[in-house]
Write a protein that holds these residues in place. Structure first.
Motif, PDB file in Angstrom:
ATOM      1  N   SER A 119      10.208   9.082  67.255  1.00 17.92           N
ATOM      2  CA  SER A 119      11.062   9.752  68.232  1.00 17.92           C
ATOM      3  C   SER A 119      10.290   9.776  69.545  1.00 17.92           C
ATOM      4  O   SER A 119       9.135  10.217  69.579  1.00 17.92           O
ATOM      5  N   ALA A 120      10.902   9.299  70.601  1.00 22.17           N
ATOM      6  CA  ALA A 120      10.203   9.193  71.886  1.00 22.17           C
ATOM      7  C   ALA A 120      11.154   9.541  73.025  1.00 22.17           C
ATOM      8  O   ALA A 120      12.372   9.448  72.881  1.00 22.17           O
ATOM      9  N   ILE A 147       1.817   4.723  57.445  1.00 16.91           N
ATOM     10  CA  ILE A 147       2.267   6.034  57.934  1.00 16.91           C
ATOM     11  C   ILE A 147       2.604   6.941  56.750  1.00 16.91           C
ATOM     12  O   ILE A 147       2.199   8.105  56.698  1.00 16.91           O
ATOM     13  N   ALA A 148       3.365   6.400  55.793  1.00 13.91           N
ATOM     14  CA  ALA A 148       3.733   7.180  54.617  1.00 13.91           C
ATOM     15  C   ALA A 148       2.494   7.660  53.879  1.00 13.91           C
ATOM     16  O   ALA A 148       2.437   8.809  53.409  1.00 13.91           O
ATOM     17  N   GLN A 149       1.490   6.804  53.767  1.00 15.27           N
ATOM     18  CA  GLN A 149       0.257   7.176  53.073  1.00 15.27           C
ATOM     19  C   GLN A 149      -0.505   8.258  53.829  1.00 15.27           C
ATOM     20  O   GLN A 149      -1.033   9.203  53.236  1.00 15.27           O
ATOM     21  N   ALA A 196       4.652  15.172  59.866  1.00 15.92           N
ATOM     22  CA  ALA A 196       4.799  14.350  61.067  1.00 15.92           C
ATOM     23  C   ALA A 196       3.450  14.185  61.739  1.00 15.92           C
ATOM     24  O   ALA A 196       2.551  15.020  61.556  1.00 15.92           O
ATOM     25  N   VAL A 197       3.323  13.120  62.514  1.00 17.50           N
ATOM     26  CA  VAL A 197       2.080  12.877  63.259  1.00 17.50           C
ATOM     27  C   VAL A 197       2.421  12.312  64.636  1.00 17.50           C
ATOM     28  O   VAL A 197       3.427  11.620  64.803  1.00 17.50           O
ATOM     29  N   VAL A 220       6.258  10.505  64.854  1.00 18.99           N
ATOM     30  CA  VAL A 220       6.896   9.888  63.702  1.00 18.99           C
ATOM     31  C   VAL A 220       6.811  10.878  62.548  1.00 18.99           C
ATOM     32  O   VAL A 220       5.752  11.445  62.276  1.00 18.99           O
ATOM     33  N   SER A 221       7.951  11.109  61.897  1.00 21.40           N
ATOM     34  CA  SER A 221       8.031  12.147  60.874  1.00 21.40           C
ATOM     35  C   SER A 221       8.567  11.594  59.562  1.00 21.40           C
ATOM     36  O   SER A 221       9.021  10.441  59.481  1.00 21.40           O
ATOM     37  N   GLU A 222       8.557  12.452  58.551  1.00 22.75           N
ATOM     38  CA  GLU A 222       9.155  12.077  57.274  1.00 22.75           C
ATOM     39  C   GLU A 222      10.623  11.699  57.450  1.00 22.75           C
ATOM     40  O   GLU A 222      11.118  10.776  56.804  1.00 22.75           O
ATOM     41  N   ALA A 223      11.314  12.434  58.333  1.00 20.35           N
ATOM     42  CA  ALA A 223      12.733  12.143  58.567  1.00 20.35           C
ATOM     43  C   ALA A 223      12.922  10.736  59.101  1.00 20.35           C
ATOM     44  O   ALA A 223      13.887  10.046  58.733  1.00 20.35           O
ATOM     45  N   ASP A 224      12.010  10.276  59.950  1.00 14.29           N
ATOM     46  CA  ASP A 224      12.103   8.917  60.489  1.00 14.29           C
ATOM     47  C   ASP A 224      11.919   7.884  59.378  1.00 14.29           C
ATOM     48  O   ASP A 224      12.603   6.852  59.356  1.00 14.29           O
TER      49      ASP A 224
END
Length: 229
Positions: free
Chosen positions: A93-94, A26-28, A37-38, A51-55
């Motif tokens: 986040s869901a 995910i980070a990559q 985020a994606v 899912v984001s950078e914050a997560d």
């Protein structure tokens, strides 16, 4: 009026991950695609969450700091569980808060505000992912040219309400700020015109200097009678 829809503003080429996508992947993906985020898709291809950078950073913040220079942040139980996550499904986040392509900027902006999210996956009637819209995408409506805004107001608002008493109204637009001038046959029409102008895409503010047509006529007559005793 010509409201731009979310389908026109959204990004169609969406980078996404699956529920079982590992943390480092995910980070990559975020780094490779320069996104913050994606969407996380389930086995049917529908958005299950974001899912984001914050997560991801929550995991870094929860790590032991041997230097002792910064205190360990307090995390609620659900935050700690996500900080310990290893896959997108555990970190995200869901549920996903989604929009539909026919929505207006106003509808999407209100949902973002209420749900406190920065982006919305855009789905069709079967919840299949079509695109994603962000706060910066919504702000693009404010890039409309003043001339386009002025023409729309003149045609769609003043033109269509002229028979109701707005024939004497003109509109100037500078930097998205609308100024209404002239006269109206009915004073109750003034707040209606202001509200309608404010709803036009790209309008920043609306001011008015409108007076009743009879008052305008009386003022003109008085000036005329003064010039010709």
């Amino acid at each position: 009026m010509e409201h731009r829809t979310i389908g026109e503003l959204m990004t169609r080429q969406v980078v996404s991950v699956q529920l079982d996508t590992p943390f480092k992947d995910i980070a990559q993906i975020l780094a490779d695609n320069a996104v913050s985020a994606v969407p996380v898709l389930d086995s049917l291809g529908t958005p299950a969450g974001i899912v984001s950078e914050a997560d991801l950073l929550r995991k870094a913040a929860d790590q032991t700091d041997l230097s002792g220079r910064t205190p360990l942040p307090h995390l609620e139980a659900w935050e700690r569980a996500r900080a310990e996550g290893r896959t997108a499904g555990e970190l995200m986040s869901a549920p996903a808060v989604c929009a539909h392509p026919e929505w207006t900027v106003v509808e999407a902006a209100r949902l973002m505000e209420v749900q406190n999210v920065k982006r919305l996956p855009v789905v069709d009637d079967t919840d299949m992912l079509l695109g994603i819209v962000s706060r910066s995408d919504l702000l693009r409506v404010f890039l409309r040219q003043d001339k386009a805004i002025q023409e729309e107001i003149s045609r769609e608002i003043i033109g269509r309400t002229s028979r109701l008493g707005a024939a004497g109204v003109t509109a100037d637009v500078v930097q998205g700020q609308v100024a209404l001038h002239g006269s109206v046959d009915e004073p109750l029409l003034v707040p209606v015109l202001v509200r309608m102008c404010a709803s036009v895409d790209g309008v920043v503010s609306v001011s008015e200097d409108l007076e009743p047509a009879m008052a305008a006529g009386s003022s003109g007559s008085a000036e005329g009678s003064g010039a010709h005793p």
